[in-house]
Design an enzyme around this catalytic site. Sequence first.
Site, PDB file in Angstrom:
ATOM      1  CE  LYS A  67       2.043  -0.534   2.290  1.00 12.31           C
ATOM      2  NZ  LYS A  67       0.952   0.653   1.769  1.00 12.31           N
ATOM      3  CE1 TYR A 127      -1.090  -0.222   6.632  1.00 13.34           C
ATOM      4  CE2 TYR A 127      -0.618  -2.084   5.681  1.00 13.34           C
ATOM      5  CZ  TYR A 127      -0.440  -0.805   5.737  1.00 13.34           C
ATOM      6  OH  TYR A 127       0.559  -0.447   5.463  1.00 13.34           O
ATOM      7  CG  ASN A 181       0.817   2.502  -0.884  1.00 12.63           C
ATOM      8  OD1 ASN A 181       0.982   1.629  -0.955  1.00 12.63           O
ATOM      9  ND2 ASN A 181       0.357   3.915  -0.268  1.00 12.63           N
ATOM     10  CG  HIS A 233       3.671   0.612   6.641  1.00 13.65           C
ATOM     11  ND1 HIS A 233       3.115   1.748   7.197  1.00 13.65           N
ATOM     12  CD2 HIS A 233       5.036   0.841   8.132  1.00 13.65           C
ATOM     13  CE1 HIS A 233       2.928   2.237   8.229  1.00 13.65           C
ATOM     14  NE2 HIS A 233       4.034   1.341   8.661  1.00 13.65           N
ATOM     15  CD  GLU A 293       3.717   1.243  12.790  1.00 15.73           C
ATOM     16  OE1 GLU A 293       2.929   0.922  12.330  1.00 15.73           O
ATOM     17  OE2 GLU A 293       4.724   1.323  11.945  1.00 15.73           O
TER      18      GLU A 293
HETATM   19  P1  RTP Z   1       1.178   3.634   5.271  1.00 11.91           P
HETATM   20  O1  RTP Z   1       0.094   3.197   6.071  1.00 11.91           O
HETATM   21  O2  RTP Z   1       0.984   2.216   4.715  1.00 11.91           O
HETATM   22  O3  RTP Z   1       2.420   4.165   5.395  1.00 11.91           O
HETATM   23  O4  RTP Z   1       0.282   4.691   4.186  1.00 11.91           O
HETATM   24  P2  RTP Z   1      -0.235   6.049   4.841  1.00 11.91           P
HETATM   25  O5  RTP Z   1      -0.385   6.147   5.924  1.00 11.91           O
HETATM   26  O6  RTP Z   1      -0.297   6.794   3.849  1.00 11.91           O
HETATM   27  O7  RTP Z   1      -1.519   5.215   4.670  1.00 11.91           O
HETATM   28  P3  RTP Z   1      -3.034   4.865   4.935  1.00 11.91           P
HETATM   29  O8  RTP Z   1      -4.476   5.766   5.102  1.00 11.91           O
HETATM   30  O9  RTP Z   1      -2.257   4.656   6.845  1.00 11.91           O
HETATM   31  O10 RTP Z   1      -2.937   3.734   4.291  1.00 11.91           O
HETATM   32  C1  RTP Z   1      -2.681   3.032   4.445  1.00 11.91           C
HETATM   33  C2  RTP Z   1      -2.540   1.759   3.380  1.00 11.91           C
HETATM   34  O11 RTP Z   1      -4.074   1.369   2.621  1.00 11.91           O
HETATM   35  C3  RTP Z   1      -3.745   1.186   1.867  1.00 11.91           C
HETATM   36  N1  RTP Z   1      -5.224   1.788   0.940  1.00 11.91           N
HETATM   37  N2  RTP Z   1      -6.089   1.463  -0.068  1.00 11.91           N
HETATM   38  N3  RTP Z   1      -7.860   1.420  -2.307  1.00 11.91           N
HETATM   39  C4  RTP Z   1      -7.708   2.680  -1.574  1.00 11.91           C
HETATM   40  O12 RTP Z   1      -8.649   3.351  -1.187  1.00 11.91           O
HETATM   41  C5  RTP Z   1      -6.475   2.674   0.132  1.00 11.91           C
HETATM   42  N4  RTP Z   1      -6.940   3.233   0.615  1.00 11.91           N
HETATM   43  C6  RTP Z   1      -5.760   3.004   1.690  1.00 11.91           C
HETATM   44  C7  RTP Z   1      -2.863   1.771   0.799  1.00 11.91           C
HETATM   45  O13 RTP Z   1      -2.072   0.597   0.728  1.00 11.91           O
HETATM   46  C8  RTP Z   1      -1.767   2.546   2.096  1.00 11.91           C
HETATM   47  O14 RTP Z   1      -0.750   3.274   2.109  1.00 11.91           O
HETATM   48 MG    MG Z   2      -0.373   4.483   7.768  1.00 12.66          MG
END
Ligand code: RTP
Ligand code: MG
Length: 140
Positions: free
Chosen positions: A11, A51, A114, A117, A128
């Site tokens: 990222k 997203y 973070n 992804h 994807e």
């Molecule tokens: P990713 O899709 O990026 O691999 O991450 P993930 O599955 O661990 O988390 P996900 O729930 O899918 O959330 C996607 C990305 O959104 C950002 N995020 N920001 N500010 C907030 O409350 C918040 N929550 C999520 C993070 O960059 C997360 O990886």
């Molecule tokens: Mg995710």
Amino acid sequence: MALERTFSIVKPDATKRNLTGKICAMLEDGGLRIIAQKRIQLTLAQAQEFYSVHAERPFYDELCEFMVSEPIVVQVLEGENAILRNREIMGATNPADAEEGTIRKTHALSLGENSIHGSDAPETAAEEIAYFFAGLELVG
Ligand code: RTP
Ligand code: MG
């Protein structure tokens, strides 16, 4: 378990800090092989589409702006149980909750920024990968 493929993104917070190589090494050390990789700049429309599952969430606009703020590195990773393995190597979404030695614990700046992804299921991995790479670009 047969070889599996997953999709990964280094990222913007990580590319900006020149951490692409360190993150690739953590993926490789964790048993995954990078079988395709390229550095690209997402458009806002592409980030919003990628997203779209989070479109109703309060962090959606901030997330999309972040994803276009710097180039990203998109990757296809291959290995035993690669989807789950990659999620383990990445660590929890919030670096404060991530285990020691994971990419997010080591490098992430915050819940939003973070560093990496990873696809969360076989269906999303296939979608994807197909969106970002042509079949000829995958060299297993
Ligand atoms: P990713 O899709 O990026 O691999 O991450 P993930 O599955 O661990 O988390 P996900 O729930 O899918 O959330 C996607 C990305 O959104 C950002 N995020 N920001 N500010 C907030 O409350 C918040 N929550 C999520 C993070 O960059 C997360 O990886
Ligand atoms: Mg995710």
